[in-house]
Design an enzyme around this catalytic site. Structure first.
Site, PDB file in Angstrom:
ATOM      1  N   GLU A   1       0.849  -1.197   0.000  1.00 21.21           N
ATOM      2  CA  GLU A   1       0.000   0.000   0.000  1.00 21.21           C
ATOM      3  C   GLU A   1       0.882   1.244   0.000  1.00 21.21           C
ATOM      4  O   GLU A   1       1.846   1.326   0.759  1.00 21.21           O
ATOM      5  CB  GLU A   1      -0.890  -0.019   1.250  1.00 21.21           C
ATOM      6  CG  GLU A   1      -1.780   1.206   1.347  1.00 21.21           C
ATOM      7  CD  GLU A   1      -2.792   1.094   2.473  1.00 21.21           C
ATOM      8  OE1 GLU A   1      -3.496   0.084   2.546  1.00 21.21           O
ATOM      9  OE2 GLU A   1      -2.843   2.033   3.286  1.00 21.21           O
TER      10      GLU A   1
ATOM     11  N   THR B   1      -3.901   4.710  -1.681  1.00 25.46           N
ATOM     12  CA  THR B   1      -4.963   5.222  -0.807  1.00 25.46           C
ATOM     13  C   THR B   1      -5.575   6.491  -1.407  1.00 25.46           C
ATOM     14  O   THR B   1      -5.053   7.088  -2.358  1.00 25.46           O
ATOM     15  CB  THR B   1      -4.458   5.528   0.620  1.00 25.46           C
ATOM     16  OG1 THR B   1      -3.559   6.618   0.545  1.00 25.46           O
ATOM     17  CG2 THR B   1      -3.776   4.324   1.250  1.00 25.46           C
ATOM     18  N   TYR B   2      -6.678   6.879  -0.797  1.00 24.56           N
ATOM     19  CA  TYR B   2      -7.490   7.986  -1.313  1.00 24.56           C
ATOM     20  C   TYR B   2      -7.755   8.919  -0.148  1.00 24.56           C
ATOM     21  O   TYR B   2      -8.179   8.468   0.922  1.00 24.56           O
ATOM     22  CB  TYR B   2      -8.794   7.372  -1.822  1.00 24.56           C
ATOM     23  CG  TYR B   2      -9.688   8.276  -2.616  1.00 24.56           C
ATOM     24  CD1 TYR B   2      -9.494   8.455  -3.984  1.00 24.56           C
ATOM     25  CD2 TYR B   2     -10.749   8.933  -2.001  1.00 24.56           C
ATOM     26  CE1 TYR B   2     -10.339   9.263  -4.719  1.00 24.56           C
ATOM     27  CE2 TYR B   2     -11.596   9.745  -2.739  1.00 24.56           C
ATOM     28  CZ  TYR B   2     -11.384   9.899  -4.089  1.00 24.56           C
ATOM     29  OH  TYR B   2     -12.221  10.704  -4.832  1.00 24.56           O
TER      30      TYR B   2
ATOM     31  N   ARG C   1     -16.041   3.717   3.139  1.00 22.02           N
ATOM     32  CA  ARG C   1     -16.818   4.901   3.507  1.00 22.02           C
ATOM     33  C   ARG C   1     -15.892   6.102   3.632  1.00 22.02           C
ATOM     34  O   ARG C   1     -16.150   7.161   3.111  1.00 22.02           O
ATOM     35  CB  ARG C   1     -17.528   4.684   4.852  1.00 22.02           C
ATOM     36  CG  ARG C   1     -18.381   5.872   5.249  1.00 22.02           C
ATOM     37  CD  ARG C   1     -18.824   5.808   6.688  1.00 22.02           C
ATOM     38  NE  ARG C   1     -17.705   6.043   7.595  1.00 22.02           N
ATOM     39  CZ  ARG C   1     -17.797   6.031   8.914  1.00 22.02           C
ATOM     40  NH1 ARG C   1     -18.962   5.763   9.485  1.00 22.02           N
ATOM     41  NH2 ARG C   1     -16.743   6.268   9.674  1.00 22.02           N
ATOM     42  N   GLY C   2     -14.743   5.904   4.340  1.00 19.36           N
ATOM     43  CA  GLY C   2     -13.875   7.030   4.671  1.00 19.36           C
ATOM     44  C   GLY C   2     -14.406   7.767   5.883  1.00 19.36           C
ATOM     45  O   GLY C   2     -15.424   7.380   6.486  1.00 19.36           O
TER      46      GLY C   2
HETATM   47  P1  FAD Z   1     -18.469   1.286   6.645  1.00 15.21           P
HETATM   48  O1  FAD Z   1     -18.598  -0.061   6.040  1.00 15.21           O
HETATM   49  O2  FAD Z   1     -19.477   2.300   6.265  1.00 15.21           O
HETATM   50  O3  FAD Z   1     -18.450   1.075   8.236  1.00 15.21           O
HETATM   51  C1  FAD Z   1     -18.237   2.175   9.131  1.00 15.21           C
HETATM   52  C2  FAD Z   1     -19.027   1.931  10.423  1.00 15.21           C
HETATM   53  O4  FAD Z   1     -20.438   1.891  10.137  1.00 15.21           O
HETATM   54  C3  FAD Z   1     -18.727   0.584  11.094  1.00 15.21           C
HETATM   55  O5  FAD Z   1     -18.887   0.774  12.464  1.00 15.21           O
HETATM   56  C4  FAD Z   1     -19.802  -0.353  10.547  1.00 15.21           C
HETATM   57  O6  FAD Z   1     -20.091  -1.431  11.418  1.00 15.21           O
HETATM   58  C5  FAD Z   1     -20.994   0.597  10.416  1.00 15.21           C
HETATM   59  N1  FAD Z   1     -21.862   0.278   9.261  1.00 15.21           N
HETATM   60  C6  FAD Z   1     -21.502  -0.252   8.068  1.00 15.21           C
HETATM   61  N2  FAD Z   1     -22.568  -0.356   7.249  1.00 15.21           N
HETATM   62  C7  FAD Z   1     -23.623   0.145   7.934  1.00 15.21           C
HETATM   63  C8  FAD Z   1     -24.996   0.323   7.623  1.00 15.21           C
HETATM   64  N3  FAD Z   1     -25.486  -0.061   6.434  1.00 15.21           N
HETATM   65  N4  FAD Z   1     -25.816   0.889   8.559  1.00 15.21           N
HETATM   66  C9  FAD Z   1     -25.328   1.277   9.779  1.00 15.21           C
HETATM   67  N5  FAD Z   1     -24.014   1.107  10.139  1.00 15.21           N
HETATM   68  C10 FAD Z   1     -23.183   0.562   9.226  1.00 15.21           C
HETATM   69  N6  FAD Z   1      -9.705   5.848   4.699  1.00 15.21           N
HETATM   70  C11 FAD Z   1      -9.450   6.793   3.761  1.00 15.21           C
HETATM   71  O7  FAD Z   1      -9.906   7.947   3.914  1.00 15.21           O
HETATM   72  N7  FAD Z   1      -8.703   6.503   2.634  1.00 15.21           N
HETATM   73  C12 FAD Z   1      -8.204   5.282   2.406  1.00 15.21           C
HETATM   74  O8  FAD Z   1      -7.547   5.056   1.387  1.00 15.21           O
HETATM   75  C13 FAD Z   1      -8.438   4.246   3.369  1.00 15.21           C
HETATM   76  N8  FAD Z   1      -7.956   2.994   3.196  1.00 15.21           N
HETATM   77  C14 FAD Z   1      -8.249   2.009   4.118  1.00 15.21           C
HETATM   78  C15 FAD Z   1      -7.777   0.711   3.894  1.00 15.21           C
HETATM   79  C16 FAD Z   1      -8.054  -0.293   4.798  1.00 15.21           C
HETATM   80  C17 FAD Z   1      -7.555  -1.701   4.524  1.00 15.21           C
HETATM   81  C18 FAD Z   1      -8.808  -0.020   5.980  1.00 15.21           C
HETATM   82  C19 FAD Z   1      -9.073  -1.096   6.972  1.00 15.21           C
HETATM   83  C20 FAD Z   1      -9.265   1.276   6.216  1.00 15.21           C
HETATM   84  C21 FAD Z   1      -9.012   2.301   5.283  1.00 15.21           C
HETATM   85  N9  FAD Z   1      -9.475   3.600   5.464  1.00 15.21           N
HETATM   86  C22 FAD Z   1      -9.209   4.577   4.534  1.00 15.21           C
HETATM   87  C23 FAD Z   1     -10.212   3.963   6.686  1.00 15.21           C
HETATM   88  C24 FAD Z   1     -11.745   3.812   6.529  1.00 15.21           C
HETATM   89  O9  FAD Z   1     -12.231   4.708   5.574  1.00 15.21           O
HETATM   90  C25 FAD Z   1     -12.348   4.091   7.904  1.00 15.21           C
HETATM   91  O10 FAD Z   1     -11.962   3.078   8.800  1.00 15.21           O
HETATM   92  C26 FAD Z   1     -13.828   4.305   7.956  1.00 15.21           C
HETATM   93  O11 FAD Z   1     -14.144   4.767   9.290  1.00 15.21           O
HETATM   94  C27 FAD Z   1     -14.673   3.061   7.766  1.00 15.21           C
HETATM   95  O12 FAD Z   1     -14.701   2.652   6.478  1.00 15.21           O
HETATM   96  P2  FAD Z   1     -15.585   1.374   6.042  1.00 15.21           P
HETATM   97  O13 FAD Z   1     -15.401   1.247   4.598  1.00 15.21           O
HETATM   98  O14 FAD Z   1     -15.332   0.197   6.904  1.00 15.21           O
HETATM   99  O15 FAD Z   1     -17.060   1.952   6.375  1.00 15.21           O
END
Ligand code: FAD
Length: 284
Positions: free
Chosen positions: A17, A48-49, A107-108
């Site tokens: 990454e 990353t973004y 989500r971010g």
């Molecule tokens: P979600 O899936 O939306 O989850 C976030 C929270 O909401 C969790 O608590 C989940 O349980 C809950 N949730 C999920 N779906 C729902 C629903 N339908 N209804 C209610 N609650 C729900 N961030 C960046 O800005 N740029 C990056 O490039 C980046 N790369 C990453 C790479 C990896 C491998 C990881 C692990 C994280 C990365 N992140 C990055 C951080 C990430 O964006 C954050 O951790 C963010 O807070 C959660 O993203 P998610 O996609 O898991 O969100």
């Protein structure tokens, strides 16, 4: 090459990454590091973004360079919170035109310390909205994030897994995990996912500790537990010692994960080739 083909390999998949630099001046040194990373024959590079799309321009610059000049397989991270459908669509169109076949749909979080940031829209609330949108508008393979020690906002690991399953059912085909230092969290997590009926590859995220203050901050943000004996050793070491302990620990962590069935490892490079080169020397 698509994630589905990459993770169909019988060999462990090593992926890296990188992140877009904060300034345009940072792009040239990063391209030099990428040339060094290429020598390690990674299967995949992920870019990353920036939160809320804040580094979109430099992400795009890097993605185009990596595809066209370095010819490495790519996965772009893409966050959706605060973005409009129009800007996500423009990004997807651009990368698909360059042949980028893999997206990590996230989500971010809203950018911290940016008083000028204005969300474009509230149409995307969770990563699942992006998984569905990207599935409708591209042929790319889609991966999502996983949190072996639970997402910091989640009430429980179980609720996290329920939402994760919805993302898989909406079309995501791989899970890249948050960093962790205790492999048992990964093994328990994979086992809980399999019990929940999630069968896609779960790729562990590996951070090599090279700086004590930095890792304490990262661990606090990500809520990754640093095992007490490791922390103890790090606290007693000088700067050079910390790096050596971190490299040795990451090497052992990877050996254990691969010996116990992980499909590969995704190494956070922090845009430096030398550390991951040292780590991989301890593994292979
Ligand atoms: P979600 O899936 O939306 O989850 C976030 C929270 O909401 C969790 O608590 C989940 O349980 C809950 N949730 C999920 N779906 C729902 C629903 N339908 N209804 C209610 N609650 C729900 N961030 C960046 O800005 N740029 C990056 O490039 C980046 N790369 C990453 C790479 C990896 C491998 C990881 C692990 C994280 C990365 N992140 C990055 C951080 C990430 O964006 C954050 O951790 C963010 O807070 C959660 O993203 P998610 O996609 O898991 O969100």
């Amino acid at each position: 090459m698509r994630l589905s083909e990459i993770y169909a390999q019988s060999k462990p998949v090593i992926s890296f990454e990188i992140f877009p630099p904060k300034t345009d001046e940072g792009l040239t040194p990063l391209l030099a590091e990428l040339q060094k990373l290429k020598q390690l024959n990674p299967w995949l590079i992920s870019v990353t973004y920036g939160a809320g799309g804040t580094t979109q321009g430099r992400s795009l610059f890097l993605l185009e360079k990596i595809v066209k000049e370095l010819q490495l397989e790519l996965m772009t991270h893409l966050t959706c919170i605060g973005s409009s459908e129009k800007s996500i669509l423009e990004f997807l169109k651009k990368i698909s035109g360059w042949g980028v076949e893999n997206i990590l749909a996230l989500r971010g979080d809203f950018p911290k310390n940016d008083p000028d940031y204005q969300p474009e829209s509230d149409v995307f609330q969770h990563a699942i909205d992006l998984v569905k949108f990207a599935n409708r508008h591209t042929n790319a393979n889609i991966a999502v994030a996983g949190f072996p020690e639970k997402h910091p906002e989640s009430a429980s690991l179980q609720s996290d897994i329920v939402y994760l399953k919805e993302k898989i059912e909406a079309g995501a085909g791989a899970i890249f995990t948050q960093l962790f230092f205790n492999n048992q969290y990964y093994y328990d997590y994979v086992s809980a996912l399999r019990t929940a009926g999630i069968t896609v590859p779960v790729i562990p995220g590996i951070w090599t500790i090279t700086n004590l203050k930095q890792i304490q901050r990262i661990a606090e943000l990500s809520r990754a537990e640093i095992p007490a004996d490791l922390l103890n050793k790090l606290q007693q070491a000088d700067e050079k010692g910390v790096r050596e302990i971190g490299i040795t620990y990451a090497g052992e962590q990877i050996k254990d994960l691969l010996a116990n069935g992980a499909p590969g490892v995704h190494l956070y490079t922090l845009n430096k080739a030398d550390t991951v080169t040292e780590v991989l020397k301890r593994v292979f």
